[in-house]
Write a protein that holds these residues in place. Structure first.
Motif, mmCIF file in Angstrom:
data_model
loop_
_atom_site.group_PDB
_atom_site.id
_atom_site.type_symbol
_atom_site.label_atom_id
_atom_site.label_comp_id
_atom_site.label_asym_id
_atom_site.label_seq_id
_atom_site.Cartn_x
_atom_site.Cartn_y
_atom_site.Cartn_z
ATOM 1 N N GLU A 15 6.196 20.316 1.234
ATOM 2 C CA GLU A 15 7.022 19.149 0.954
ATOM 3 C C GLU A 15 6.166 17.907 1.150
ATOM 4 N N SER A 16 6.461 16.855 0.415
ATOM 5 C CA SER A 16 5.733 15.604 0.572
ATOM 6 C C SER A 16 6.637 14.444 0.206
ATOM 7 N N ARG A 17 6.377 13.289 0.799
ATOM 8 C CA ARG A 17 7.106 12.063 0.526
ATOM 9 C C ARG A 17 6.100 10.946 0.262
ATOM 10 N N CYS A 18 6.471 10.016 -0.589
ATOM 11 C CA CYS A 18 5.666 8.824 -0.831
ATOM 12 C C CYS A 18 6.345 7.632 -0.155
ATOM 13 N N VAL A 19 5.584 6.860 0.587
ATOM 14 C CA VAL A 19 6.119 5.687 1.266
ATOM 15 C C VAL A 19 5.236 4.493 0.925
ATOM 16 N N TYR A 20 5.819 3.304 0.988
ATOM 17 C CA TYR A 20 4.983 2.112 0.833
ATOM 18 C C TYR A 20 5.249 1.135 1.953
ATOM 19 N N TYR A 21 4.228 0.382 2.278
ATOM 20 C CA TYR A 21 4.274 -0.582 3.372
ATOM 21 C C TYR A 21 3.719 -1.906 2.860
ATOM 22 N N ASP A 22 4.450 -2.983 3.106
ATOM 23 C CA ASP A 22 4.049 -4.302 2.640
ATOM 24 C C ASP A 22 3.370 -5.071 3.769
ATOM 25 N N ARG A 47 11.095 -3.282 6.249
ATOM 26 C CA ARG A 47 10.854 -1.965 6.843
ATOM 27 C C ARG A 47 10.018 -1.114 5.901
ATOM 28 N N LEU A 48 9.461 -0.084 6.455
ATOM 29 C CA LEU A 48 8.749 0.882 5.626
ATOM 30 C C LEU A 48 9.756 1.577 4.723
ATOM 31 N N VAL A 49 9.432 1.723 3.457
ATOM 32 C CA VAL A 49 10.370 2.257 2.473
ATOM 33 C C VAL A 49 9.945 3.654 2.067
ATOM 34 N N ILE A 96 0.847 -1.187 0.000
ATOM 35 C CA ILE A 96 0.000 0.000 0.000
ATOM 36 C C ILE A 96 0.888 1.244 0.000
ATOM 37 N N TRP A 97 0.386 2.290 -0.666
ATOM 38 C CA TRP A 97 1.143 3.530 -0.813
ATOM 39 C C TRP A 97 0.464 4.651 -0.038
ATOM 40 N N LEU A 98 1.281 5.468 0.614
ATOM 41 C CA LEU A 98 0.795 6.625 1.351
ATOM 42 C C LEU A 98 1.648 7.842 0.993
ATOM 43 N N GLU A 99 1.028 8.997 1.076
ATOM 44 C CA GLU A 99 1.759 10.263 0.898
ATOM 45 C C GLU A 99 1.724 11.022 2.209
ATOM 46 N N VAL A 100 2.886 11.428 2.695
ATOM 47 C CA VAL A 100 3.006 12.183 3.938
ATOM 48 C C VAL A 100 3.699 13.500 3.611
ATOM 49 N N GLY A 101 3.137 14.604 4.084
ATOM 50 C CA GLY A 101 3.743 15.884 3.751
ATOM 51 C C GLY A 101 3.225 17.011 4.620
#
Length: 274
Positions: A122-129, A155-157, A14-19
């Motif tokens: 600013e924003s970052r995209c992360v994915y979690y398996d 780990r979370l990438v 799953i993909w999330l955007e944090v910013g």
């Protein structure tokens, strides 16, 4: 039509955007009084993540600086709005739905404030398996842009944005194809320590010159030269073995033993800093 993967034998990413976004609050005469900022967690490319997110908890630190340091949001938008002029770390817990025990994705967002008089974001995209999610959670993940992957990351990438990728320094070394002596035909096989009959220099003498141009040390140049010449001479020999293609199973990474896998899954990893 979306294909449903076999539940219990796969991993869903799953993909999330944090910013965050900051904007100065100004008085009537234009003077900056404070900096209004907001921090968010949302789906990448505008995807709705409320289908699998139970709640998002923001922990504002230091707790003494905020009236309500713990913010719990159970509906989108999952964002917090505050004001201040100092950089802070914000732990964020994203709780998932349809799990027998509380399952959360732990983040720690670093809100950097360098200038309280300009607008910034600013924003970052992360994915979690997520390995072997329950059927309901799997359907919610897939409908919100989840994708099936072969193996779960430990780990979370964090995925850098396009701007950050372009500002990163290039690698020090790059692959170099040695230039042959101008007297040697291109199709001629290159042998170790072979010399040109006309000029007397090594056929691949320019290799060391090229490697030196990339700021390699002499020890590194000697090592790369020996390896390259040995490989090319073997590759052209009659007894050389033909290597299997990259799709061959021989190149696959071996599976981790079950005992070690359980120990890694039981360990509590640190927060990834975003």
């Amino acid at each position: 039509m979306m294909l449903k993967p076999s539940v219990g034998k796969m991993c869903v990413r799953i993909w999330l955007e944090v910013g965050h976004a900051c904007e100065p609050r100004r008085s009537a005469n234009g003077r900056a009084l404070a900096l209004d900022w907001r921090v968010w967690v949302r789906g990448v490319s505008g995807r709705d993540i409320s289908g699998f997110v139970h709640k998002v908890v923001f922990y504002l630190r230091p707790a003494s600086a905020f009236v309500y340091p713990k913010r719990v949001l159970q509906e989108p938008p999952y964002e917090v709005q505050e004001s201040g002029c100092a950089s802070i770390d914000i732990p964020i817990h994203v709780y998932l739905k349809y799990t027998t025990k509380p399952t959360r994705i732990r983040l720690r967002y670093n809100l950097q404030i360098e200038n309280n008089t300009v607008i910034s974001s600013e924003s970052r995209c992360v994915y979690y398996d997520l390995k072997n999610p329950p059927e309901e959670l799997c359907e919610a993940l897939m409908s919100s842009g989840g994708e099936v992957v072969a193996r779960a990351a430990k780990r979370l990438v964090v995925v850098l944005s396009d701007e950050e990728r372009t500002t990163m320094k290039p690698k020090k070394y790059k692959f170099i194809e040695p230039m042959l002596c101008k007297h040697v035909p291109r199709r001629r096989a290159r042998a170790l320590d072979e010399s040109c009959p006309k000029c007397g220099e090594s056929i691949t003498a320019d290799l060391r010159k090229q490697l030196r141009a990339t700021a390699m040390s002499e020890d590194e140049i000697n090592c790369v030269s020996r390896l390259y010449l040995a490989y090319t001479s073997y590759e052209k020999s009659v007894d050389a073995l033909v290597l299997p293609p990259l799709s061959d199973p021989i190149y696959r990474v071996p599976e981790i033993p079950a005992a070690l896998r359980k120990a890694l899954e039981a360990g509590d990893s640190d927060y990834p800093v975003l």
